[in-house]
Enzyme design. Sequence first.
Site, PDB file in Angstrom:
ATOM      1  N   ARG A  25       0.797  -1.226   0.000  1.00  0.00           N
ATOM      2  CA  ARG A  25       0.000   0.000   0.000  1.00  0.00           C
ATOM      3  C   ARG A  25       0.837   1.287   0.000  1.00  0.00           C
ATOM      4  O   ARG A  25       0.300   2.369  -0.174  1.00  0.00           O
ATOM      5  CB  ARG A  25      -0.965  -0.001   1.204  1.00  0.00           C
ATOM      6  CG  ARG A  25      -2.209  -0.821   0.920  1.00  0.00           C
ATOM      7  CD  ARG A  25      -3.147  -0.816   2.099  1.00  0.00           C
ATOM      8  NE  ARG A  25      -2.681  -1.674   3.181  1.00  0.00           N
ATOM      9  CZ  ARG A  25      -3.043  -1.551   4.454  1.00  0.00           C
ATOM     10  NH1 ARG A  25      -3.859  -0.590   4.817  1.00  0.00           N
ATOM     11  NH2 ARG A  25      -2.592  -2.387   5.363  1.00  0.00           N
ATOM     12  N   GLN A  90      13.610 -14.357   5.553  1.00  0.00           N
ATOM     13  CA  GLN A  90      12.370 -15.137   5.517  1.00  0.00           C
ATOM     14  C   GLN A  90      11.858 -15.137   4.076  1.00  0.00           C
ATOM     15  O   GLN A  90      11.341 -14.132   3.597  1.00  0.00           O
ATOM     16  CB  GLN A  90      11.305 -14.523   6.439  1.00  0.00           C
ATOM     17  CG  GLN A  90      10.032 -15.360   6.519  1.00  0.00           C
ATOM     18  CD  GLN A  90       8.815 -14.563   6.970  1.00  0.00           C
ATOM     19  OE1 GLN A  90       8.825 -13.336   6.969  1.00  0.00           O
ATOM     20  NE2 GLN A  90       7.765 -15.267   7.335  1.00  0.00           N
ATOM     21  N   SER A 117       7.917  -4.628  15.249  1.00  0.00           N
ATOM     22  CA  SER A 117       7.743  -4.589  13.800  1.00  0.00           C
ATOM     23  C   SER A 117       8.514  -3.412  13.228  1.00  0.00           C
ATOM     24  O   SER A 117       8.504  -2.318  13.804  1.00  0.00           O
ATOM     25  CB  SER A 117       6.269  -4.425  13.436  1.00  0.00           C
ATOM     26  OG  SER A 117       5.624  -5.655  13.593  1.00  0.00           O
ATOM     27  N   ASP A 119       7.795  -1.582  10.904  1.00  0.00           N
ATOM     28  CA  ASP A 119       6.945  -0.491  10.416  1.00  0.00           C
ATOM     29  C   ASP A 119       6.153   0.174  11.540  1.00  0.00           C
ATOM     30  O   ASP A 119       5.202   0.896  11.291  1.00  0.00           O
ATOM     31  CB  ASP A 119       5.997  -1.004   9.317  1.00  0.00           C
ATOM     32  CG  ASP A 119       5.096  -2.124   9.793  1.00  0.00           C
ATOM     33  OD1 ASP A 119       5.259  -2.577  10.942  1.00  0.00           O
ATOM     34  OD2 ASP A 119       4.224  -2.547   9.017  1.00  0.00           O
ATOM     35  N   ALA A 402      29.575  44.252  -1.621  1.00  0.00           N
ATOM     36  CA  ALA A 402      28.506  43.601  -2.384  1.00  0.00           C
ATOM     37  C   ALA A 402      29.055  43.048  -3.694  1.00  0.00           C
ATOM     38  O   ALA A 402      29.839  43.696  -4.374  1.00  0.00           O
ATOM     39  CB  ALA A 402      27.401  44.604  -2.672  1.00  0.00           C
ATOM     40  N   TYR A 409      38.765  28.384  -7.210  1.00  0.00           N
ATOM     41  CA  TYR A 409      38.903  27.125  -7.946  1.00  0.00           C
ATOM     42  C   TYR A 409      39.498  27.423  -9.319  1.00  0.00           C
ATOM     43  O   TYR A 409      38.967  28.245 -10.075  1.00  0.00           O
ATOM     44  CB  TYR A 409      37.504  26.505  -8.092  1.00  0.00           C
ATOM     45  CG  TYR A 409      37.459  25.148  -8.722  1.00  0.00           C
ATOM     46  CD1 TYR A 409      38.267  24.107  -8.264  1.00  0.00           C
ATOM     47  CD2 TYR A 409      36.576  24.885  -9.777  1.00  0.00           C
ATOM     48  CE1 TYR A 409      38.202  22.842  -8.843  1.00  0.00           C
ATOM     49  CE2 TYR A 409      36.500  23.623 -10.351  1.00  0.00           C
ATOM     50  CZ  TYR A 409      37.320  22.612  -9.887  1.00  0.00           C
ATOM     51  OH  TYR A 409      37.250  21.369 -10.457  1.00  0.00           O
TER      52      TYR A 409
HETATM   53  C1  UD1 Z   1      -0.528  -8.716  13.267  1.00  0.00           C
HETATM   54  C2  UD1 Z   1      -1.068  -9.595  14.372  1.00  0.00           C
HETATM   55  C3  UD1 Z   1      -2.342  -8.996  14.943  1.00  0.00           C
HETATM   56  C4  UD1 Z   1      -2.075  -7.599  15.434  1.00  0.00           C
HETATM   57  C5  UD1 Z   1      -1.462  -6.755  14.336  1.00  0.00           C
HETATM   58  C6  UD1 Z   1      -0.999  -5.437  14.902  1.00  0.00           C
HETATM   59  C7  UD1 Z   1      -0.437 -11.843  13.677  1.00  0.00           C
HETATM   60  C8  UD1 Z   1      -0.895 -13.116  13.095  1.00  0.00           C
HETATM   61  N1  UD1 Z   1      -1.350 -10.895  13.835  1.00  0.00           N
HETATM   62  O1  UD1 Z   1      -1.475  -8.729  12.244  1.00  0.00           O
HETATM   63  O2  UD1 Z   1      -2.824  -9.789  15.996  1.00  0.00           O
HETATM   64  O3  UD1 Z   1      -3.268  -6.999  15.903  1.00  0.00           O
HETATM   65  O4  UD1 Z   1      -0.295  -7.397  13.782  1.00  0.00           O
HETATM   66  O5  UD1 Z   1      -0.569  -4.614  13.873  1.00  0.00           O
HETATM   67  O6  UD1 Z   1       0.726 -11.708  14.038  1.00  0.00           O
HETATM   68  N2  UD1 Z   1       5.761  -9.908   8.544  1.00  0.00           N
HETATM   69  C9  UD1 Z   1       6.876 -10.620   8.170  1.00  0.00           C
HETATM   70  N3  UD1 Z   1       6.723 -11.826   7.579  1.00  0.00           N
HETATM   71  C10 UD1 Z   1       5.500 -12.364   7.340  1.00  0.00           C
HETATM   72  C11 UD1 Z   1       4.365 -11.617   7.704  1.00  0.00           C
HETATM   73  C12 UD1 Z   1       4.522 -10.406   8.314  1.00  0.00           C
HETATM   74  O7  UD1 Z   1       8.011 -10.164   8.389  1.00  0.00           O
HETATM   75  O8  UD1 Z   1       5.453 -13.454   6.788  1.00  0.00           O
HETATM   76  C13 UD1 Z   1       5.941  -8.618   9.183  1.00  0.00           C
HETATM   77  C14 UD1 Z   1       5.304  -7.486   8.419  1.00  0.00           C
HETATM   78  O9  UD1 Z   1       6.227  -6.926   7.517  1.00  0.00           O
HETATM   79  C15 UD1 Z   1       4.927  -6.529   9.527  1.00  0.00           C
HETATM   80  C16 UD1 Z   1       4.653  -7.417  10.723  1.00  0.00           C
HETATM   81  O10 UD1 Z   1       5.281  -8.656  10.431  1.00  0.00           O
HETATM   82  O11 UD1 Z   1       6.010  -5.671   9.859  1.00  0.00           O
HETATM   83  C17 UD1 Z   1       3.169  -7.632  10.980  1.00  0.00           C
HETATM   84  O12 UD1 Z   1       2.600  -8.242   9.843  1.00  0.00           O
HETATM   85  P1  UD1 Z   1       1.168  -7.882   9.336  1.00  0.00           P
HETATM   86  O13 UD1 Z   1       0.917  -8.615   8.095  1.00  0.00           O
HETATM   87  O14 UD1 Z   1       0.984  -6.412   9.312  1.00  0.00           O
HETATM   88  O15 UD1 Z   1       0.283  -8.521  10.489  1.00  0.00           O
HETATM   89  P2  UD1 Z   1      -1.232  -8.232  10.731  1.00  0.00           P
HETATM   90  O16 UD1 Z   1      -2.029  -9.105   9.868  1.00  0.00           O
HETATM   91  O17 UD1 Z   1      -1.484  -6.783  10.681  1.00  0.00           O
END
Ligand code: UD1
Length: 478
Positions: A25, A90, A117, A119, A402, A409
């Site tokens: 997004r 990963q 996270s 982000d 002025a 250079y």
């Molecule tokens: C996750 C939580 C949810 C919580 C929410 C808060 C899980 C299953 N759910 O959901 O309970 O309320 O965060 O924001 O954990 N990422 C990876 N590898 C992956 C998937 C995700 O590195 O395979 C990283 C993403 O880049 C991100 C973070 O993990 O930084 C969270 O992933 P995201 O997909 O946003 O999780 P949500 O579904 O929002």
Amino acid sequence: MTGSQKLILDTPVDVVVMAAGKGTRMKSKLPKVLHRLAGRALLQHVVDTAATLKARQVTVITGHGATEVEAAVQGNSGATGQFYLNFVRQEPQLGTGHAVQQTVPVLRDDGIVVVLSGDVPLTQVDTLQQLIHVSGGDKLALLTIDFADPTGYGRIVRLGDVVQAIVEQKDATPAQRKITEVYSGIMAVPAKQLKAWLARLDNKNAQGEFYLTDIVKFAVADGVSVVAHKIQDAVQVAGVNSPVQLAELERAYQKRIAVALMEQGVRLADPARLDVRGQLNCEQDVSIDVNCVFEGEVNLGEGAQVGPNCYIKNASIAAWAVIHPFTHIEGGAPGSKNAVEVGAGALIGPFARLRPGAKLGAEVHIGNFVEVKNSTLAKGAKANHLAYLGDATVGERVNYGAGSITANYDGANKHRTVIEADVHVGSNCVLIAPITLGAGGTVGGGSTLNKDTPVQALTVARARQISIPNWKRPQKAK
Ligand code: UD1
Ligand code: MG
């Protein structure tokens, strides 16, 4: 900080940062966690927070744009960072549980793992310290928050007061969807248990993903207490998924900085129109007008005033100096010879440009459209209009006219111009470096100089003015 230090347990803290996701997004080629907030990559904020938390080890899980992401934060840890930073990949991304599974080989059993996270940039260190504290080193601690609209988040399911599970939006029953307490995505968990629970994850759920949040069920089944640490401040758990959210968090961050500065006594004309992308240190009675941007390390001395629309990077502005509107100051690395210094009581601008290595003494005046680079100006020197000083050493009380420039250079090398104390350089002069203008001398306007000038003398280097009497201009042919 003794209060918060008490919260730190003896157990070592190992931080895991999930940063493998794509960030569709953002609609950008740049991996999401490398987008900048307050001048720093989102992921860098998280890594710097881990540094402040005095983590033993920080493991970043990368996937999308892994090479770029790793290169961006490698060797770039915060000033306080004394930890071991490593990366695990990963590929493919099969969910948050699968992400953390990748860290198992590098996690030590004796630590407490804090999952963050990449982000979610604005979590505060004291919040994480409290989370670690409630985990007590042997419990699973979840950072939670109440949202009026919890859509999309994992819900905290309790029996009585006791946390039973986190249920993801897509797996939740209608009744569970009404729960407003949500999981923030941040937890603290003993490494040893975490490893055991990760081994038990499956992907039998609505999204076919390995959910990290399923470990809550295993903790409950194993009789390990699950504690929720609920906070009020949504900014601390807010993630960035889109440019709109990034801009919202930028404002939230800037508001924090503005409030902290004002609490310290700084007068901000409008706290909503200030941008600090680094460290801004202010002494007493500093005032800052609207739309100023500060980058890197900037120090403002007592009573310093910054007018509207200034950009100031890596500079120390001494007491009572005035930076008039639209001034652009861009120093080199903080503490290096290229950082900019502005002396006490100096007047700079409007529309002045100070470049790396500009060192201005007390009461120096730099006026409109004057550019100064790698030059030292001693006390009371003035260059008030439309001028260039590059690679120059300028003595006390020099007046630089002025339109005058240092021709520093020659097309291959840079050369130095020395203007000794009390020299007056007229308007529109060209000083071809290397050159020294002797103390107390005067240079006639319009001179182009390529030889040193004697002290106290008037030096003029331009065609002598002549007048031809009764000159008749040519007439147009009839
Ligand atoms: C996750 C939580 C949810 C919580 C929410 C808060 C899980 C299953 N759910 O959901 O309970 O309320 O965060 O924001 O954990 N990422 C990876 N590898 C992956 C998937 C995700 O590195 O395979 C990283 C993403 O880049 C991100 C973070 O993990 O930084 C969270 O992933 P995201 O997909 O946003 O999780 P949500 O579904 O929002
Ligand atoms: Mg998310």
